[in-house]
Design a protein around this motif. Sequence first.
Motif, mmCIF file in Angstrom:
data_model
loop_
_atom_site.group_PDB
_atom_site.id
_atom_site.type_symbol
_atom_site.label_atom_id
_atom_site.label_comp_id
_atom_site.label_asym_id
_atom_site.label_seq_id
_atom_site.Cartn_x
_atom_site.Cartn_y
_atom_site.Cartn_z
ATOM 1 N N ASP A 30 0.722 -0.935 0.020
ATOM 2 C CA ASP A 30 0.399 -0.130 0.006
ATOM 3 C C ASP A 30 0.756 1.662 -0.122
ATOM 4 O O ASP A 30 1.606 1.594 0.624
ATOM 5 C CB ASP A 30 -1.078 0.412 1.238
ATOM 6 C CG ASP A 30 -1.639 -0.482 1.843
ATOM 7 O OD1 ASP A 30 -2.069 -2.024 -0.272
ATOM 8 O OD2 ASP A 30 -2.480 -1.244 2.481
ATOM 9 N N CYS A 31 0.643 2.145 -0.901
ATOM 10 C CA CYS A 31 1.684 3.388 -0.836
ATOM 11 C C CYS A 31 0.486 4.788 -1.054
ATOM 12 O O CYS A 31 -0.056 4.750 -2.295
ATOM 13 C CB CYS A 31 2.620 3.050 -2.259
ATOM 14 S SG CYS A 31 3.528 4.998 -2.146
ATOM 15 N N SER A 32 0.726 5.696 -0.429
ATOM 16 C CA SER A 32 -0.171 7.525 -1.221
ATOM 17 C C SER A 32 0.963 7.733 -2.627
ATOM 18 O O SER A 32 1.985 7.531 -1.925
ATOM 19 C CB SER A 32 0.018 7.912 -0.626
ATOM 20 O OG SER A 32 -0.836 7.570 0.481
ATOM 21 N N SER A 35 -3.532 13.809 -4.922
ATOM 22 C CA SER A 35 -3.083 12.469 -3.764
ATOM 23 C C SER A 35 -4.038 11.652 -4.075
ATOM 24 O O SER A 35 -5.219 11.463 -4.127
ATOM 25 C CB SER A 35 -2.789 12.979 -2.679
ATOM 26 O OG SER A 35 -3.540 13.361 -2.365
ATOM 27 N N TYR A 36 -3.331 9.966 -4.503
ATOM 28 C CA TYR A 36 -4.416 9.020 -4.434
ATOM 29 C C TYR A 36 -3.444 8.032 -3.071
ATOM 30 O O TYR A 36 -2.477 7.909 -3.218
ATOM 31 C CB TYR A 36 -4.313 8.474 -5.639
ATOM 32 C CG TYR A 36 -5.215 9.454 -6.939
ATOM 33 C CD1 TYR A 36 -6.836 9.261 -6.159
ATOM 34 C CD2 TYR A 36 -4.695 10.344 -7.079
ATOM 35 C CE1 TYR A 36 -7.684 10.416 -7.285
ATOM 36 C CE2 TYR A 36 -5.785 11.057 -8.248
ATOM 37 C CZ TYR A 36 -6.768 10.931 -7.988
ATOM 38 O OH TYR A 36 -7.491 11.531 -8.570
ATOM 39 N N THR A 37 -4.181 6.788 -3.468
ATOM 40 C CA THR A 37 -3.622 5.824 -2.034
ATOM 41 C C THR A 37 -3.922 4.374 -3.024
ATOM 42 O O THR A 37 -4.789 4.161 -3.309
ATOM 43 C CB THR A 37 -4.011 5.461 -0.578
ATOM 44 O OG1 THR A 37 -3.827 6.497 0.309
ATOM 45 C CG2 THR A 37 -3.178 4.430 -0.370
ATOM 46 N N ARG A 55 -3.156 0.492 -3.413
ATOM 47 C CA ARG A 55 -3.091 -0.942 -2.676
ATOM 48 C C ARG A 55 -1.950 -2.062 -3.435
ATOM 49 O O ARG A 55 -2.131 -1.567 -4.588
ATOM 50 C CB ARG A 55 -4.406 -1.718 -2.533
ATOM 51 C CG ARG A 55 -5.420 -1.180 -2.373
ATOM 52 C CD ARG A 55 -5.642 0.233 -0.593
ATOM 53 N NE ARG A 55 -5.940 0.929 -0.048
ATOM 54 C CZ ARG A 55 -6.360 1.304 1.459
ATOM 55 N NH1 ARG A 55 -4.267 1.693 2.087
ATOM 56 N NH2 ARG A 55 -6.526 2.520 2.034
ATOM 57 N N VAL A 93 1.598 4.936 3.430
ATOM 58 C CA VAL A 93 0.430 5.358 2.938
ATOM 59 C C VAL A 93 0.269 6.906 3.160
ATOM 60 O O VAL A 93 1.270 7.027 5.476
ATOM 61 C CB VAL A 93 -0.357 4.655 3.857
ATOM 62 C CG1 VAL A 93 -1.694 5.773 3.509
ATOM 63 C CG2 VAL A 93 -0.850 3.540 3.263
ATOM 64 N N ASN A 144 -6.336 13.162 1.076
ATOM 65 C CA ASN A 144 -6.672 12.936 0.162
ATOM 66 C C ASN A 144 -6.275 14.619 -0.869
ATOM 67 O O ASN A 144 -7.382 15.397 -0.186
ATOM 68 C CB ASN A 144 -6.951 12.444 -1.006
ATOM 69 C CG ASN A 144 -6.573 10.754 -1.254
ATOM 70 O OD1 ASN A 144 -5.361 10.703 -0.380
ATOM 71 N ND2 ASN A 144 -7.437 9.753 -2.095
#
Length: 312
Positions: free
Chosen positions: A67-69, A91-93, A95, A157, A162
Amino acid sequence: MIEVIEPGLQMTLQDFGRFGYLSKGLTRGGPADESSFLWANKLLGNRFDAAQLEVTLGGAKLKFHKDCSFAITGAEVSVKLDDESLENWQSYTARAGQVLSLGQAQHGLRAYLAIAGGFDHDPQWGSVATVTRERVGGPNSDGKPIAAGQQLHGGTVADVVNRRVSWQYRPDYSKTPALGLIPGNQYDQFPDESREKFCYGDFSIDNSSNRMGVRLKGEELKYEGKGIISEGINIGSVQVPPNGEPIIMLCDRQTLGGYPKLGTISPLDISRLAQCRPGDKVRFTRVKIDKVQQQLARYYRFFDVQLACQKA
């Protein structure tokens, strides 16, 4: 953490660049479009100089293994996370297992992909910034662009909701930019005709332009002063070689140059220039250094850029 499936035309690892090594002949490097780079880090709550990916003309694909933004700014590219379309300048995250795709740029030249916490690779000379000509920086510390199959490390994350950049702060790469020129020491040694041609005529971007410099095509400029001894050159320096076609230095420039210079492009306008593609038009206007200094100070305060990093 992130696997590069397709790097596009060129993908490089860039932080804010190397500082304090110009006297050794080592250039700064760093993002060609500093503004897009700083916005991407700000969206994620990163330090201003956290390492990112600079992607030329899009066409890249990456897979997240945890998981990473992330955020994407710069050139107008279509963005998909698996099959979901996303917006730039937001910005988003992602999975673990999801694939991020960047389409071909419609306008602009360079897109920036930032991840929360930044990419984490070993620095050389205080930076991971990739300078291909000098064979320094990058994930493998060899100055090479990122290749398909490359494994990149870092990211988490983001501990923020966001975010997105308001439309009023996003550049329109479809329009012809007007770039500010700060006249230099040799400005008065160019005849009036050449100075007026530069400041009131349109020029086009030559296809030989790159991260080292942008060559302009337009009316020939003449220099009537004496020859000069090679001297240090800044990012944004407008050199005029004997063929009369100006060259504007960018982040991968050489540290010395012997061509006469009209002056320097305002640091606030270099980012827009770095997004111009071959064939794009640009125009110039004279600006006063004291006004540019005030604007630049406010700009760096907004992005929390440390003063120690404004010396090269």
